[in-house]
Structure formats: structure tokens, C-alpha cells
Scaffold this active site. Structure first.
Site, PDB file in Angstrom:
ATOM      1  N   CYS A  10     -11.607 -88.750 -79.336  1.00 48.13           N
ATOM      2  CA  CYS A  10     -10.177 -88.738 -79.631  1.00 48.13           C
ATOM      3  C   CYS A  10      -9.484 -89.727 -78.705  1.00 48.13           C
ATOM      4  CB  CYS A  10      -9.629 -87.325 -79.411  1.00 48.13           C
ATOM      5  SG  CYS A  10      -7.872 -87.172 -79.756  1.00 48.13           S
ATOM      6  N   LEU A  11      -8.569 -90.509 -79.242  1.00 50.48           N
ATOM      7  CA  LEU A  11      -7.881 -91.513 -78.416  1.00 50.48           C
ATOM      8  C   LEU A  11      -7.070 -90.863 -77.296  1.00 50.48           C
ATOM      9  CD1 LEU A  11      -6.673 -94.083 -81.113  1.00 50.48           C
ATOM     10  CD2 LEU A  11      -8.686 -94.224 -79.627  1.00 50.48           C
ATOM     11  N   GLY A  53      -8.397 -93.284 -86.485  1.00 47.92           N
ATOM     12  CA  GLY A  53      -7.292 -92.441 -86.928  1.00 47.92           C
ATOM     13  C   GLY A  53      -6.296 -92.254 -85.795  1.00 47.92           C
ATOM     14  N   HIS A  94      -4.326 -82.497 -85.401  1.00 48.65           N
ATOM     15  CA  HIS A  94      -3.320 -83.013 -84.460  1.00 48.65           C
ATOM     16  C   HIS A  94      -1.911 -82.581 -84.841  1.00 48.65           C
ATOM     17  CE1 HIS A  94      -5.271 -85.485 -81.470  1.00 48.65           C
ATOM     18  NE2 HIS A  94      -5.975 -86.145 -82.368  1.00 48.65           N
ATOM     19  N   HIS A 136      -9.730 -83.897 -88.484  1.00 45.21           N
ATOM     20  CA  HIS A 136      -9.406 -84.160 -87.070  1.00 45.21           C
ATOM     21  C   HIS A 136      -7.923 -84.531 -86.927  1.00 45.21           C
ATOM     22  CE1 HIS A 136     -10.386 -85.892 -82.944  1.00 45.21           C
ATOM     23  NE2 HIS A 136      -9.201 -86.403 -83.206  1.00 45.21           N
ATOM     24  N   GLU A 137      -7.459 -85.445 -87.778  1.00 45.50           N
ATOM     25  CA  GLU A 137      -6.058 -85.891 -87.683  1.00 45.50           C
ATOM     26  C   GLU A 137      -5.108 -84.776 -88.105  1.00 45.50           C
ATOM     27  OE1 GLU A 137      -5.462 -88.464 -86.021  1.00 45.50           O
ATOM     28  OE2 GLU A 137      -7.540 -89.137 -86.037  1.00 45.50           O
ATOM     29  N   GLN A 151       0.333 -88.161 -81.160  1.00 45.04           N
ATOM     30  CA  GLN A 151      -0.386 -88.943 -80.140  1.00 45.04           C
ATOM     31  C   GLN A 151       0.427 -90.120 -79.611  1.00 45.04           C
ATOM     32  OE1 GLN A 151      -4.128 -89.249 -82.694  1.00 45.04           O
ATOM     33  NE2 GLN A 151      -4.984 -89.128 -80.636  1.00 45.04           N
TER      34      GLN A 151
HETATM   35 ZN   LIG Z   1      -7.662 -87.223 -82.011  1.00 48.56          ZN
END
Ligand SMILES: [Zn+2]
Length: 196
Positions: A105-106, A45, A151, A147-148, A50
Site C-alpha cells: 500500500c502506498l 491504485g 480505503h 483494496h481500494e 490517501q
Molecule cells: Zn492502499
């Protein structure tokens, strides 16, 4: 085009994102770039903040989860086709028991921790054709969306950890924001930039 992923510590990850202007002609290109950026980083995701865009947009390809152990047949059926773009989403309902799962998380590649989330959500959004959709999701599919969604609300999974856990992770988080980590994809570190 692969875009750099904004690392923990940058303000764009902490603010509530603005609605997407669906008249924006660059939107298709942005979505294509986000897919490319996410796959390049082996993510499931990616949310627009991000990559530095404070807009209410995220995309998910949860298909890699089908290989996870302990999934029900029903869950595998959902996950194996779960590739979607969410534009201006709104979670309209969250239900069920809280359950723990180890998230990453990226934007925080050096930390993975258990996060507690509710089991089921209902989300309303526009897809990439700007068609209205409403989905009720459970388990892992729900979790990835939660989660997304966090963000675009300016929330990171580390914000949801206990105060003790956060204190224990402080050093790692500092290293992440300063760029003292070696991710295998391109990232932007705000703390590093300011110092120079
Ligand atoms: Zn994340």
C-alpha cells in the site's frame, strides 16, 4: 500536481469516507492530480483518503500486472485495459473462495503481506464521465478494487491480518506512522507532525 501521500497512522485513513459531490468543479483536477501522484509512486491504485480527501473516490491502473506470472489469458485481457476511475462505488456482491496474495500500500511502503480476499466482486459506480457502470471482476482485478474500496471504508490491508501478525508488525507500523522510513515519494506523517 503530485500530492503527498498520507502515511499509516493518520485518522483520514481510518474513517469511512463521504459520498463525492459530482457537482464539485474541482473534481477533474483532483482526479488528474491523483493519477499523477499514483504514477509518481509507481502504484496501481490510489484512493482519495490517501491524499487527505475523505471522499468515495479511487482510481486504478492495473496494467503493470500483465507481466505477472501465472495469469490466465482471460485475466491478462482484462488487466491490460484496466485503467478506471471509481466514483461513489458500491460493492454489491462478493463471491467465491478466499485466496491469498501479497499486497502492499502506498500509505504503508515498508510492509508487504499476504491478504485473504474473495475471488469475485460485482461493483456499481460512476466513471469519470459520471456514467453509471456495473462490473463483475475476478482475481487480481477484483483484488485491487477490494483494496481500494477498503480505503474509502477506512480499512487498511494491515487491519485484515491475524492478531499475531499485527503484533509482529507493530514496530514497523510505528516506524511508518512516525516517518522513520524512506519512501521514494513524498509522504505526510501525522505522528511526526504532532510531535513538533
Ligand atoms: Zn492502499
Amino acid at each position: 500536481m503530485i500530492l503527498p501521500i498520507i502515511a499509516y497512522g493518520s485518522n483520514v485513513l481510518k474513517v469511512k469516507a463521504s459520498p463525492v459531490d459530482i457537482e464539485d468543479r474541482n473534481l477533474n483536477k483532483l482526479i488528474a492530480d491523483m493519477w499523477e501522484t499514483m504514477y509518481n509512486a509507481n502504484g496501481v491504485g490510489l484512493a482519495a483518503p490517501q491524499i487527505g480527501e475523505s471522499i468515495r473516490l479511487f482510481l486504478i491502473d492495473a496494467t503493470p500486472f500483465v507481466n505477472d506470472e501465472g495469469l490466465s489469458k482471460k485475466e491478462v485481457e482484462v488487466l491490460k485495459n484496466f485503467k478506471r476511475v471509481f466514483i461513489n462505488p458500491k460493492i454489491i456482491n462478493e463471491n467465491g473462495k478466499e485466496w491469498n496474495f501479497t499486497e502492499g500500500c502506498l500509505s504503508i511502503p515498508n510492509i508487504r503481506e499476504d491478504v485473504s480476499r474473495k475471488e469475485e466482486i460485482t461493483i456499481h459506480f460512476l466513471d469519470e464521465q459520471y456514467k453509471e457502470q456495473t462490473l463483475t471482476l475476478n482475481g487480481l482485478a477484483a483484488r485491487v478494487v477490494q483494496h481500494e474500496y477498503d480505503h474509502i471504508e477506512g480499512i487498511l490491508f494491515t487491519d485484515k491480518l491475524s492478531p499475531l501478525k499485527k503484533r509482529l508488525l507493530k514496530g514497523k507500523l510505528n516506524n511508518n506512522s512516525k516517518g522513520n522510513i524512506k519512501p521514494d515519494y513524498k509522504m505526510l506523517f501525522s505522528a511526526k507532525k504532532k510531535r513538533k
